[in-house]
Scaffold this motif. Sequence first.
Motif, PDB file in Angstrom:
ATOM      1  N   ALA A 293       0.821  -1.214   0.000  1.00 30.78           N
ATOM      2  CA  ALA A 293       0.000   0.000   0.000  1.00 30.78           C
ATOM      3  C   ALA A 293       0.855   1.263   0.000  1.00 30.78           C
ATOM      4  CB  ALA A 293      -0.933  -0.008   1.206  1.00 30.78           C
ATOM      5  N   ALA A 294       2.086   1.173   0.515  1.00 32.67           N
ATOM      6  CA  ALA A 294       2.990   2.338   0.551  1.00 32.67           C
ATOM      7  C   ALA A 294       3.997   2.314  -0.592  1.00 32.67           C
ATOM      8  CB  ALA A 294       3.727   2.367   1.894  1.00 32.67           C
ATOM      9  N   LEU A 295       3.811   1.407  -1.555  1.00 27.49           N
ATOM     10  CA  LEU A 295       4.742   1.254  -2.677  1.00 27.49           C
ATOM     11  C   LEU A 295       3.953   1.310  -3.981  1.00 27.49           C
ATOM     12  CD1 LEU A 295       6.748  -1.729  -1.135  1.00 27.49           C
ATOM     13  CD2 LEU A 295       7.518   0.649  -1.243  1.00 27.49           C
ATOM     14  N   PRO A 296       3.526   2.492  -4.408  1.00 27.23           N
ATOM     15  CA  PRO A 296       2.574   2.599  -5.528  1.00 27.23           C
ATOM     16  C   PRO A 296       3.114   2.163  -6.877  1.00 27.23           C
ATOM     17  CG  PRO A 296       3.374   4.769  -4.861  1.00 27.23           C
ATOM     18  CD  PRO A 296       3.848   3.808  -3.823  1.00 27.23           C
ATOM     19  N   THR A 297       4.439   2.042  -7.033  1.00 21.36           N
ATOM     20  CA  THR A 297       4.986   1.635  -8.339  1.00 21.36           C
ATOM     21  C   THR A 297       5.246   0.135  -8.418  1.00 21.36           C
ATOM     22  OG1 THR A 297       7.324   1.899  -7.713  1.00 21.36           O
ATOM     23  CG2 THR A 297       6.151   3.874  -8.507  1.00 21.36           C
ATOM     24  N   ALA A 298       4.878  -0.618  -7.374  1.00 23.33           N
ATOM     25  CA  ALA A 298       5.255  -2.032  -7.310  1.00 23.33           C
ATOM     26  C   ALA A 298       4.037  -2.943  -7.412  1.00 23.33           C
ATOM     27  CB  ALA A 298       5.998  -2.325  -6.010  1.00 23.33           C
ATOM     28  N   GLU A 299       4.266  -4.110  -8.025  1.00 23.69           N
ATOM     29  CA  GLU A 299       3.312  -5.208  -7.991  1.00 23.69           C
ATOM     30  C   GLU A 299       3.929  -6.332  -7.180  1.00 23.69           C
ATOM     31  OE1 GLU A 299       2.714  -6.553 -11.982  1.00 23.69           O
ATOM     32  OE2 GLU A 299       4.669  -7.533 -12.105  1.00 23.69           O
ATOM     33  N   LEU A 300       3.062  -7.195  -6.643  1.00 20.10           N
ATOM     34  CA  LEU A 300       3.518  -8.334  -5.857  1.00 20.10           C
ATOM     35  C   LEU A 300       3.044  -9.614  -6.526  1.00 20.10           C
ATOM     36  CD1 LEU A 300       4.673  -9.765  -3.343  1.00 20.10           C
ATOM     37  CD2 LEU A 300       2.453  -9.370  -2.220  1.00 20.10           C
ATOM     38  N   VAL A 301       4.004 -10.493  -6.819  1.00 18.27           N
ATOM     39  CA  VAL A 301       3.708 -11.818  -7.355  1.00 18.27           C
ATOM     40  C   VAL A 301       3.992 -12.830  -6.247  1.00 18.27           C
ATOM     41  CG1 VAL A 301       4.347 -13.555  -9.066  1.00 18.27           C
ATOM     42  CG2 VAL A 301       4.223 -11.137  -9.723  1.00 18.27           C
ATOM     43  N   VAL A 302       3.022 -13.701  -5.976  1.00 19.77           N
ATOM     44  CA  VAL A 302       3.136 -14.699  -4.917  1.00 19.77           C
ATOM     45  C   VAL A 302       3.132 -16.077  -5.558  1.00 19.77           C
ATOM     46  CG1 VAL A 302       2.133 -15.616  -2.792  1.00 19.77           C
ATOM     47  CG2 VAL A 302       1.906 -13.169  -3.328  1.00 19.77           C
ATOM     48  N   ALA A 303       4.236 -16.809  -5.413  1.00 22.34           N
ATOM     49  CA  ALA A 303       4.358 -18.153  -5.979  1.00 22.34           C
ATOM     50  C   ALA A 303       4.360 -19.167  -4.846  1.00 22.34           C
ATOM     51  CB  ALA A 303       5.639 -18.276  -6.786  1.00 22.34           C
ATOM     52  N   GLY A 304       3.492 -20.157  -4.952  1.00 20.23           N
ATOM     53  CA  GLY A 304       3.442 -21.197  -3.945  1.00 20.23           C
ATOM     54  C   GLY A 304       2.024 -21.519  -3.539  1.00 20.23           C
ATOM     55  N   GLY A 305       1.874 -22.608  -2.808  1.00 20.51           N
ATOM     56  CA  GLY A 305       0.552 -23.044  -2.405  1.00 20.51           C
ATOM     57  C   GLY A 305       0.014 -24.104  -3.350  1.00 20.51           C
ATOM     58  N   PRO A 306      -1.285 -24.275  -3.380  1.00 14.93           N
ATOM     59  CA  PRO A 306      -1.871 -25.287  -4.266  1.00 14.93           C
ATOM     60  C   PRO A 306      -1.804 -24.846  -5.722  1.00 14.93           C
ATOM     61  CG  PRO A 306      -3.597 -24.025  -3.209  1.00 14.93           C
ATOM     62  CD  PRO A 306      -2.306 -23.566  -2.590  1.00 14.93           C
ATOM     63  N   ALA A 307      -2.195 -25.725  -6.610  1.00 19.44           N
ATOM     64  CA  ALA A 307      -2.258 -25.386  -8.028  1.00 19.44           C
ATOM     65  C   ALA A 307      -3.200 -24.205  -8.232  1.00 19.44           C
ATOM     66  CB  ALA A 307      -2.738 -26.585  -8.833  1.00 19.44           C
ATOM     67  N   ALA A 308      -2.964 -23.432  -9.296  1.00 20.53           N
ATOM     68  CA  ALA A 308      -3.710 -22.196  -9.529  1.00 20.53           C
ATOM     69  C   ALA A 308      -5.220 -22.425  -9.499  1.00 20.53           C
ATOM     70  CB  ALA A 308      -3.285 -21.592 -10.863  1.00 20.53           C
ATOM     71  N   GLU A 309      -5.661 -23.529 -10.074  1.00 20.67           N
ATOM     72  CA  GLU A 309      -7.103 -23.771 -10.147  1.00 20.67           C
ATOM     73  C   GLU A 309      -7.721 -24.107  -8.794  1.00 20.67           C
ATOM     74  OE1 GLU A 309      -4.965 -27.620 -11.381  1.00 20.67           O
ATOM     75  OE2 GLU A 309      -4.766 -25.452 -11.733  1.00 20.67           O
ATOM     76  N   ARG A 310      -6.868 -24.340  -7.771  1.00 18.86           N
ATOM     77  CA  ARG A 310      -7.380 -24.662  -6.439  1.00 18.86           C
ATOM     78  C   ARG A 310      -7.200 -23.520  -5.446  1.00 18.86           C
ATOM     79  NH1 ARG A 310      -3.846 -29.240  -4.978  1.00 18.86           N
ATOM     80  NH2 ARG A 310      -4.827 -28.970  -2.947  1.00 18.86           N
ATOM     81  N   LEU A 311      -6.710 -22.385  -5.897  1.00 19.47           N
ATOM     82  CA  LEU A 311      -6.467 -21.270  -4.983  1.00 19.47           C
ATOM     83  C   LEU A 311      -7.752 -20.772  -4.336  1.00 19.47           C
ATOM     84  CD1 LEU A 311      -3.770 -19.184  -6.889  1.00 19.47           C
ATOM     85  CD2 LEU A 311      -3.483 -20.325  -4.688  1.00 19.47           C
ATOM     86  N   ASP A 312      -8.861 -20.815  -5.045  1.00 21.56           N
ATOM     87  CA  ASP A 312     -10.118 -20.321  -4.477  1.00 21.56           C
ATOM     88  C   ASP A 312     -10.555 -21.124  -3.260  1.00 21.56           C
ATOM     89  OD1 ASP A 312     -10.232 -18.382  -6.408  1.00 21.56           O
ATOM     90  OD2 ASP A 312     -11.681 -19.430  -7.676  1.00 21.56           O
ATOM     91  N   ASP A 313     -10.060 -22.345  -3.138  1.00 20.86           N
ATOM     92  CA  ASP A 313     -10.425 -23.202  -2.005  1.00 20.86           C
ATOM     93  C   ASP A 313      -9.423 -23.122  -0.862  1.00 20.86           C
ATOM     94  OD1 ASP A 313     -12.646 -24.181  -3.448  1.00 20.86           O
ATOM     95  OD2 ASP A 313     -11.382 -25.679  -4.434  1.00 20.86           O
ATOM     96  N   ASP A 314      -8.347 -22.374  -1.041  1.00 24.86           N
ATOM     97  CA  ASP A 314      -7.285 -22.309  -0.034  1.00 24.86           C
ATOM     98  C   ASP A 314      -7.575 -21.183   0.966  1.00 24.86           C
ATOM     99  OD1 ASP A 314      -4.296 -23.234   0.548  1.00 24.86           O
ATOM    100  OD2 ASP A 314      -4.385 -21.057   0.788  1.00 24.86           O
ATOM    101  N   PRO A 315      -7.629 -21.481   2.267  1.00 20.86           N
ATOM    102  CA  PRO A 315      -7.971 -20.446   3.255  1.00 20.86           C
ATOM    103  C   PRO A 315      -7.001 -19.274   3.268  1.00 20.86           C
ATOM    104  CG  PRO A 315      -8.126 -22.639   4.222  1.00 20.86           C
ATOM    105  CD  PRO A 315      -7.491 -22.810   2.880  1.00 20.86           C
ATOM    106  N   GLU A 316      -5.711 -19.553   3.172  1.00 16.48           N
ATOM    107  CA  GLU A 316      -4.739 -18.459   3.220  1.00 16.48           C
ATOM    108  C   GLU A 316      -4.804 -17.617   1.955  1.00 16.48           C
ATOM    109  OE1 GLU A 316      -1.532 -16.144   4.922  1.00 16.48           O
ATOM    110  OE2 GLU A 316      -3.252 -17.305   5.632  1.00 16.48           O
ATOM    111  N   ALA A 317      -5.016 -18.240   0.798  1.00 18.23           N
ATOM    112  CA  ALA A 317      -5.163 -17.471  -0.437  1.00 18.23           C
ATOM    113  C   ALA A 317      -6.367 -16.540  -0.339  1.00 18.23           C
ATOM    114  CB  ALA A 317      -5.306 -18.411  -1.629  1.00 18.23           C
TER     115      ALA A 317
END
Length: 411
Positions: A243-267
């Motif tokens: 929120a304090a870094l307006p020129t940056a994007e954040l990419v998060v790699a890890g956890g379940p497969a992409a198609e299962r992210l909606d079911d992951d509590p932390e995601a």
Amino acid sequence: MRIAMVSEHASPLAALGGVDAGGQNVHVAALASELARAGHEVAVYTRRDDPAQPVRVEMLPGVQVVHVPAGPPVALPKDELLPFMPDFGRWMGREWATGRAPDVVHSHFWMSGLAAIEATRAVPVPLVHTYHALGSVKRRHQGAADTSPPGRVRLEADLGRRVDLVVATCSDEVSELGRLGVRASRVRVVPCGVDVQHFSPADGAPGRFTPADPLPRRQPHRLLTIGRLVERKGVATVVEALAALPTAELVVAGGPAAERLDDDPEARRLRALAERLGVADRVRLLGAVAHAAMPTLIRSADVVVATPWYEPFGIVPLEAAACGRPLVGSAVGGLLDTVRDGVTGLLVHPRDPAALAAALGPLLADPARRRQYGAAARRRAVELYGWDQVAARTEAAYETVALLAVKEATA
């Protein structure tokens, strides 16, 4: 030298990315492979979790994986394996008593250590142990959320006093072991390693993220975090800092497969946090990324960020360093050794988004300093953390306990 490695839940053959598969699997596989290349015979004993598994599998020349029948042959969370460790140990003891006993045993994780103690009662063999994580640290940071079996801390303390040598992965662990009553004279520090050929600054590594198929940028700067999606990994701290870094994007790699992210509590929790802070358009959760693709993904970042609440060692800082990328991380555990503050990256207090943003902002604005940190990180990775270096130091630890055993036997 005949080396028996015991890794009760972390098979070197296991695919990475499962709940209990990760750094220890990589460590055991890479260390066993490097020791075999040095001319040793290595057998890795892990629990059979599938009835179709053969007892022995050749992983590569000089390395056998032995599936030990202990408990039901099904996959179980590691926190449920403690009752099966006596059987695990007795099975190994019988095998060593009726065949060629190893010259040294190296157990990985506390429950493996208990099994190895049981086995060496039947066949006395020098025993080296690596904890990979300490229950006392986990309990301190997770409190009631700690799912470890009751008595873990007491059993770990007793284990450290009974083995011939503890191989700690970082200097911070030596202090933690001292609090458990394990004398520093019985501990030797040998870090985890990194494949400096696979993880390198060179472009064109095979995998999903390649120069021909890049992950498109949406902002001038990219931050990258890598790891399992669990709260203690501190990804929420990076989202808050964004929120304090307006020129940056954040990419998060890890956890379940992409198609299962909606079911992951932390995601779901991280996405909700990003929405609440107004940065959802700058946060991308990729899910699991193949090992082959990881170097190219790391090289696509300006800065790799690792802000766990605690970290027994942490492989990601080494992978970032080997790829020539600076890392900003928490001043905890293994990161205190692997990140040279102001030389290869920056260290901040854990769970402090303001401090993290204050460190990242000037670094993102200074490409020359990022290049300087990245180059220094790569040099340090090759000099200190290549698997050839780690295996040589581990071999020296084995030789120390083997020589001591010979002296005691002939005294």
